[in-house]
Motif scaffolding. Structure first.
Motif, mmCIF file in Angstrom:
data_model
loop_
_atom_site.group_PDB
_atom_site.id
_atom_site.type_symbol
_atom_site.label_atom_id
_atom_site.label_comp_id
_atom_site.label_asym_id
_atom_site.label_seq_id
_atom_site.Cartn_x
_atom_site.Cartn_y
_atom_site.Cartn_z
ATOM 1 N N GLU A 61 0.515 -1.141 0.059
ATOM 2 C CA GLU A 61 0.202 0.060 0.013
ATOM 3 C C GLU A 61 0.845 1.225 -0.078
ATOM 4 O O GLU A 61 0.366 2.378 -0.117
ATOM 5 N N ILE A 62 2.139 1.254 0.117
ATOM 6 C CA ILE A 62 2.914 2.419 0.107
ATOM 7 C C ILE A 62 4.120 2.444 -1.175
ATOM 8 O O ILE A 62 4.401 1.425 -1.478
ATOM 9 N N ASN A 63 4.129 3.432 -1.829
ATOM 10 C CA ASN A 63 5.261 3.678 -2.697
ATOM 11 C C ASN A 63 6.155 4.721 -2.545
ATOM 12 O O ASN A 63 6.088 5.388 -1.391
ATOM 13 N N GLN A 64 7.046 5.072 -3.416
ATOM 14 C CA GLN A 64 8.054 6.088 -3.229
ATOM 15 C C GLN A 64 7.445 7.366 -3.070
ATOM 16 O O GLN A 64 8.176 8.242 -2.327
ATOM 17 N N LYS A 65 6.627 7.716 -3.922
ATOM 18 C CA LYS A 65 5.859 8.982 -3.742
ATOM 19 C C LYS A 65 5.181 9.341 -2.233
ATOM 20 O O LYS A 65 5.514 10.474 -1.805
ATOM 21 N N MET A 66 4.640 8.345 -1.621
ATOM 22 C CA MET A 66 3.888 8.562 -0.379
ATOM 23 C C MET A 66 5.183 8.844 0.716
ATOM 24 O O MET A 66 5.039 9.593 1.643
ATOM 25 N N ARG A 67 6.096 7.919 0.419
ATOM 26 C CA ARG A 67 7.399 8.320 1.376
ATOM 27 C C ARG A 67 7.930 9.672 1.075
ATOM 28 O O ARG A 67 8.193 10.295 2.234
ATOM 29 N N ALA A 68 8.071 10.283 0.110
ATOM 30 C CA ALA A 68 8.539 11.463 -0.146
ATOM 31 C C ALA A 68 7.696 12.418 0.604
ATOM 32 O O ALA A 68 8.118 13.473 1.025
ATOM 33 N N ILE A 69 6.461 12.198 0.236
ATOM 34 C CA ILE A 69 5.415 13.254 0.966
ATOM 35 C C ILE A 69 5.613 13.314 2.270
ATOM 36 O O ILE A 69 5.396 14.438 3.081
ATOM 37 N N LEU A 70 5.873 12.165 3.098
ATOM 38 C CA LEU A 70 5.703 11.945 4.366
ATOM 39 C C LEU A 70 7.134 12.797 5.040
ATOM 40 O O LEU A 70 7.136 13.462 5.820
#
Length: 444
Positions: free
Chosen positions: A213-222
């Protein structure tokens, strides 16, 4: 003398003299024996008898005669013996007559002999000492030059083209902190040697393929949001880098849902604050800054869950630990180099592509990219190579990645880092053009 008087009378007495009306025959024999001992005493002087002036004069005459014999090669007249007079007394002998045709010759040491013994030998020794030293040094240098090791070393340098290379200039970056007890100069090398060995144990590898459920873009936003929260709370830089490290290590070991991602970020920063800060923010502060998306109890539960997933291991070397050391090795210590280095490091921390590199390489590449961007010469020196442990060739790939993030930062939607380093207080380094030599377009 009273003691010798009876003995003399006995020697002169006849055999059969009466002593108290009785003839003593043995006394005559004793008198003869004493007469013989007396004759021997005339030839050998008694020990108790002092040497008279006449005897000293005789000795002086003998010495002069011997000197005359050596100088003129003539025979000397021997002196007569010393005869004892009556009553055991000595008779003085006259001095030997001096020849009329001979002149008194004073025997003196030759001056040549004195010069040879005292001066010439010492001067010769003084002259020989430096000559001997030079000979020993020449022989030792000759032996050193003829060793097999030196010959092979010279040949290898000639093959590698290192004969004309100047000697390495390595600067002691801890000299200024010799009196600073907080700098721990005596242990700093051992500490960073330990960090180098420990970073492989806590290094996070590619884990996105295991997160459904998690990708690289979500991590960058976090991460972009966590940097903004960190800036509002005015926390230390160590807290920010440890927060991102906790997030990555937890995601590498445990699957997380999309809804829990922000909660994970809050709990990670709470743990990092408790570890690094003197006055850490409270749980309610994080609840309020997340717009009450999570309750107080949910934050505490996630905090406990994260600690269990990490096995309570929060002492890990982050990129910030190496950044401080590597920036110090980048002499001279200039503010623009420091700001540009942290700008590139935070861009790399926000983007997932740098996870494949170890923290020390990310830090060294940020320093190298900053020096290239600011046109510092030389770009990489022996001091940086010694303290970072990386050569310029090994840093090119990671440095190109960081400079590429710099070139797209102004156009990126996640602009927290760009605004942070566009502030004049941080030198406005984000507004500077990136290093063209490290951009992909320059290499094509």
């Amino acid at each position: 003398m009273a003691s010798t008087r009876p003995i003399v009378q006995q020697n002169r007495g006849e055999a059969g003299a009466d002593v108290g009306g009785v003839k003593q025959k043995k006394v005559v024999g004793e008198g003869r024996n004493r007469r013989a001992l007396g004759d021997i005493g005339n030839l050998v002087p008694q020990v108790n008898r002092p040497i008279t002036r006449s005897f000293c004069a005789q000795l002086l005459a003998n010495a002069q005669a011997a000197a005359t014999e050596n100088s003129k090669k003539q025979m000397a007249i021997p002196a007569e013996g010393v005869l004892a007079g009556k009553g055991g007394k000595e008779a003085a002998l006259p001095l030997p007559p001096k020849p009329a045709h001979q002149k008194k010759v004073a025997v003196k040491p030759k001056p040549e002999a004195v010069i040879v013994i005292s001066s010439s030998e010492t001067e010769q020794v003084k002259r020989e000492k430096p000559n001997r030293k030079k000979a020993i040094e020449a022989s030792s240098s000759k032996k050193k030059g003829q060793t097999l090791t030196s010959t092979l070393t010279a040949r290898s340098k000639a093959v590698c083209g290192l004969n004309n290379k100047p000697m390495a200039q390595i600067v002691n970056i801890d000299a200024a902190d010799a009196t600073n007890e907080l700098a721990a100069v005596e242990y700093v090398e051992d500490m960073y040697k330990f960090y180098k060995e420990a970073e492989s144990e806590s290094h996070v590898y590619d884990y996105m393929d295991f997160q459904p459920e998690i990708n690289q873009k979500m991590r960058a936003i976090l991460v972009d949001w966590l940097i903004e929260v960190h800036h509002k709370f005015e926390l230390s830089p160590e807290t920010l880098y440890l927060t991102v490290n906790i997030v990555d290590r937890y995601l590498a070991s445990t699957m997380a849902t999309r809804r829990e991602l922000q909660l994970l970020g809050i709990s990670a920063m709470l743990l990092a604050s408790k570890y690094e800060e003197i006055w850490a923010p409270e749980v309610n502060d994080f609840v309020c800054i997340s717009d009450r998306a999570y309750s107080h109890q949910q934050v505490l539960v996630m905090e406990k869950k994260v600690l269990g997933g990490l096995e309570w291991n929060l002492t890990v070397p982050t990129p910030y630990v190496f950044l401080v050391r590597f920036i110090k090795a980048s002499l001279p210590n200039e503010p623009d180099v420091n700001n540009m280095t942290f700008f590139l490091a935070e861009l790399g921390m926000m983007n997932y592509a740098t996870v494949m590199y170890c923290p020390s390489m990310v830090a060294a590449s940020a320093v190298y990219g900053a020096r290239c961007t600011l046109n510092k010469t030389p770009r990489w020196n022996d001091t940086l190579k010694l303290h970072t442990g990386f050569s310029e060739a090994r840093l090119l790939d990671c440095a190109k990645l960081l400079v590429g993030f710099h070139s797209t930062a102004a156009e990126n939607k996640l602009r927290v880092i760009y605004r942070k380093y566009s502030n004049p207080e941080r030198g406005a380094v984000a507004l500077l053009p990136p290093a063209k030599s490290l951009l992909p377009a320059a290499n094509n």
